[in-house]
Design an enzyme around this catalytic site. Sequence first.
Site, PDB file in Angstrom:
ATOM      1  N   THR A  33       0.808  -0.998   0.010  1.00 61.76           N
ATOM      2  CA  THR A  33       0.009  -0.275  -0.090  1.00 61.76           C
ATOM      3  C   THR A  33       0.768   1.121  -0.207  1.00 61.76           C
ATOM      4  O   THR A  33       2.120   1.257   0.553  1.00 61.76           O
ATOM      5  CB  THR A  33      -0.695  -0.093   1.376  1.00 61.76           C
ATOM      6  OG1 THR A  33      -1.931  -1.401   1.112  1.00 61.76           O
ATOM      7  CG2 THR A  33      -1.155   1.352   1.535  1.00 61.76           C
ATOM      8  N   SER A  35       2.090   5.244  -1.957  1.00 60.88           N
ATOM      9  CA  SER A  35       1.813   5.501  -4.023  1.00 60.88           C
ATOM     10  C   SER A  35       3.235   4.242  -4.295  1.00 60.88           C
ATOM     11  O   SER A  35       2.798   4.554  -5.412  1.00 60.88           O
ATOM     12  CB  SER A  35       2.799   7.020  -3.500  1.00 60.88           C
ATOM     13  OG  SER A  35       4.082   6.931  -2.721  1.00 60.88           O
ATOM     14  N   THR A  36       4.097   4.482  -4.369  1.00 59.11           N
ATOM     15  CA  THR A  36       5.572   3.874  -5.139  1.00 59.11           C
ATOM     16  C   THR A  36       4.731   2.346  -5.226  1.00 59.11           C
ATOM     17  O   THR A  36       5.018   1.346  -6.531  1.00 59.11           O
ATOM     18  CB  THR A  36       6.573   3.339  -3.361  1.00 59.11           C
ATOM     19  OG1 THR A  36       6.622   4.426  -2.895  1.00 59.11           O
ATOM     20  CG2 THR A  36       7.580   2.654  -4.613  1.00 59.11           C
ATOM     21  N   ASP A  89       6.001  -3.656  -1.608  1.00 53.55           N
ATOM     22  CA  ASP A  89       5.427  -3.234  -0.649  1.00 53.55           C
ATOM     23  C   ASP A  89       6.431  -2.399  -0.693  1.00 53.55           C
ATOM     24  O   ASP A  89       7.699  -2.726  -0.721  1.00 53.55           O
ATOM     25  CB  ASP A  89       5.056  -4.008   1.186  1.00 53.55           C
ATOM     26  CG  ASP A  89       4.174  -2.868   1.544  1.00 53.55           C
ATOM     27  OD1 ASP A  89       3.690  -1.146   0.606  1.00 53.55           O
ATOM     28  OD2 ASP A  89       3.670  -2.668   2.435  1.00 53.55           O
ATOM     29  N   LYS A 102       7.134   1.861   8.396  1.00 53.18           N
ATOM     30  CA  LYS A 102       5.724   1.254   7.830  1.00 53.18           C
ATOM     31  C   LYS A 102       4.763   1.575   8.220  1.00 53.18           C
ATOM     32  O   LYS A 102       4.434   1.731   9.673  1.00 53.18           O
ATOM     33  CB  LYS A 102       5.865  -0.228   6.993  1.00 53.18           C
ATOM     34  CG  LYS A 102       6.627  -0.419   5.713  1.00 53.18           C
ATOM     35  CD  LYS A 102       6.328  -2.126   5.445  1.00 53.18           C
ATOM     36  CE  LYS A 102       4.729  -1.954   5.050  1.00 53.18           C
ATOM     37  NZ  LYS A 102       4.821  -1.123   4.331  1.00 53.18           N
ATOM     38  N   GLY A 104       3.349   4.158   7.047  1.00 54.33           N
ATOM     39  CA  GLY A 104       2.790   6.177   7.142  1.00 54.33           C
ATOM     40  C   GLY A 104       1.407   6.254   6.007  1.00 54.33           C
ATOM     41  O   GLY A 104       0.542   7.171   6.394  1.00 54.33           O
ATOM     42  N   GLU A 111      -0.114  -5.124   6.620  1.00 56.42           N
ATOM     43  CA  GLU A 111       1.284  -5.256   5.690  1.00 56.42           C
ATOM     44  C   GLU A 111       2.306  -6.295   6.314  1.00 56.42           C
ATOM     45  O   GLU A 111       2.884  -6.484   5.608  1.00 56.42           O
ATOM     46  CB  GLU A 111       1.304  -3.547   5.629  1.00 56.42           C
ATOM     47  CG  GLU A 111       1.368  -2.983   4.476  1.00 56.42           C
ATOM     48  CD  GLU A 111       1.684  -1.207   4.816  1.00 56.42           C
ATOM     49  OE1 GLU A 111       1.055  -1.035   3.699  1.00 56.42           O
ATOM     50  OE2 GLU A 111       2.029  -1.322   5.459  1.00 56.42           O
ATOM     51  N   LYS A 129      14.935   6.592   1.682  1.00 53.00           N
ATOM     52  CA  LYS A 129      13.941   6.053   2.171  1.00 53.00           C
ATOM     53  C   LYS A 129      15.334   5.879   3.662  1.00 53.00           C
ATOM     54  O   LYS A 129      14.859   5.294   4.623  1.00 53.00           O
ATOM     55  CB  LYS A 129      12.963   5.095   2.077  1.00 53.00           C
ATOM     56  CG  LYS A 129      11.921   5.638   1.017  1.00 53.00           C
ATOM     57  CD  LYS A 129      10.774   6.826   2.285  1.00 53.00           C
ATOM     58  CE  LYS A 129       9.434   6.750   1.238  1.00 53.00           C
ATOM     59  NZ  LYS A 129       8.836   5.533   1.235  1.00 53.00           N
TER      60      LYS A 129
HETATM   61  C1  5RP Z   1       1.572   2.082   4.247  1.00 54.55           C
HETATM   62  C2  5RP Z   1       2.684   1.959   4.339  1.00 54.55           C
HETATM   63  C3  5RP Z   1       3.125   2.902   2.702  1.00 54.55           C
HETATM   64  O1  5RP Z   1       4.756   1.704   1.936  1.00 54.55           O
HETATM   65  C4  5RP Z   1       4.693   4.048   3.152  1.00 54.55           C
HETATM   66  O2  5RP Z   1       4.001   4.413   4.224  1.00 54.55           O
HETATM   67  C5  5RP Z   1       5.448   4.163   2.107  1.00 54.55           C
HETATM   68  O3  5RP Z   1       4.620   4.455   1.412  1.00 54.55           O
HETATM   69  P1  5RP Z   1       4.984   5.909  -0.146  1.00 54.55           P
HETATM   70  O4  5RP Z   1       5.429   4.630  -0.994  1.00 54.55           O
HETATM   71  O5  5RP Z   1       3.559   6.566  -0.865  1.00 54.55           O
HETATM   72  O6  5RP Z   1       6.187   6.611   0.146  1.00 54.55           O
HETATM   73  O7  5RP Z   1       3.876   1.342   4.759  1.00 54.55           O
HETATM   74  O8  5RP Z   1       1.328   1.822   5.256  1.00 54.55           O
END
Ligand code: 5RP
Length: 262
Positions: A33, A35-36, A89, A102, A104, A111, A129
């Site tokens: 989950t 954006s990536t 993920d 994780k 965010g 997850e 990151k």
């Molecule tokens: C969601 C997560 C996401 O993998 C994490 O927040 C990274 O998000 P993004 O790819 O948008 O930077 O742990 O619960």
Amino acid sequence: MTGELSPIDKAKFVAAKRAADYVEDGMRVGLGTGSTAAWLVRCLGEQVRDAGLRFKGVPTSTRTADLAREVGIEVISLDEAKWLDVTIDGADEFDGDLNLIKGGGGALLQEKIVATASDQMVVIADIGKEVEHLGAFPLPIEVIPFGWQTTQALVEETLISMDVLGRQSSLRMNGDHPFVTDEGNYIMDLHLQRIGNPRQLSLVINQMPGVVENGLFIDICDAVVIGYGDGRVEVRDINEGTVEQERLDFLETDNLFTDLAD
Ligand code: 5RP
């Protein structure tokens, strides 16, 4: 079209595109989950449509499930899959041992369950990151709504004896209301600044009544695919002890850029 992407989005995209290579016909795949991870789902959807890739996806949130179905991926539940070949993920932070923060996006519980039920977990992330020590990103913990303020007080008191720099916490909000997870719980973000002993902290936090799970992923991640804004990708595999670098071409996949999602 690619000119409209920010360097961070390009980095996320190339990491996701490279990680899609881990998925083979017949696999059961955990879909993360964020954006990536949304880029990954789009890349995989393209391969399903254009290259006839056949696999079953287990999403880690309703958001990801909706996107996966939209792009043509066959979605099944974890109980239907029982065990997964690979989970791919995103992460909010990763360190040199590939331990992670994780959550965010508020999906840490599903997850962690999905990643733990996988032969392999692959993290996709932009280079921003990577950290030397986890903790600059607030550590999310999922708590049940009942008595959450009591749980918060207990967590903050417990942090006094932990190897962390900060002890403040905040309830994650969605406008005027608490953010509610797919499981109907709340998220508390712990502003720790630096976590000296992530393994110990994870164990201690999870022993507290009211806490469902925390966002530290210790010894779960096997490899990280790191993307850079100029199209470079680095794959670090902690089990193999290998580091591979390559550069991906943006132009082939322009049609994916028409609908940024998360
Ligand atoms: C969601 C997560 C996401 O993998 C994490 O927040 C990274 O998000 P993004 O790819 O948008 O930077 O742990 O619960």
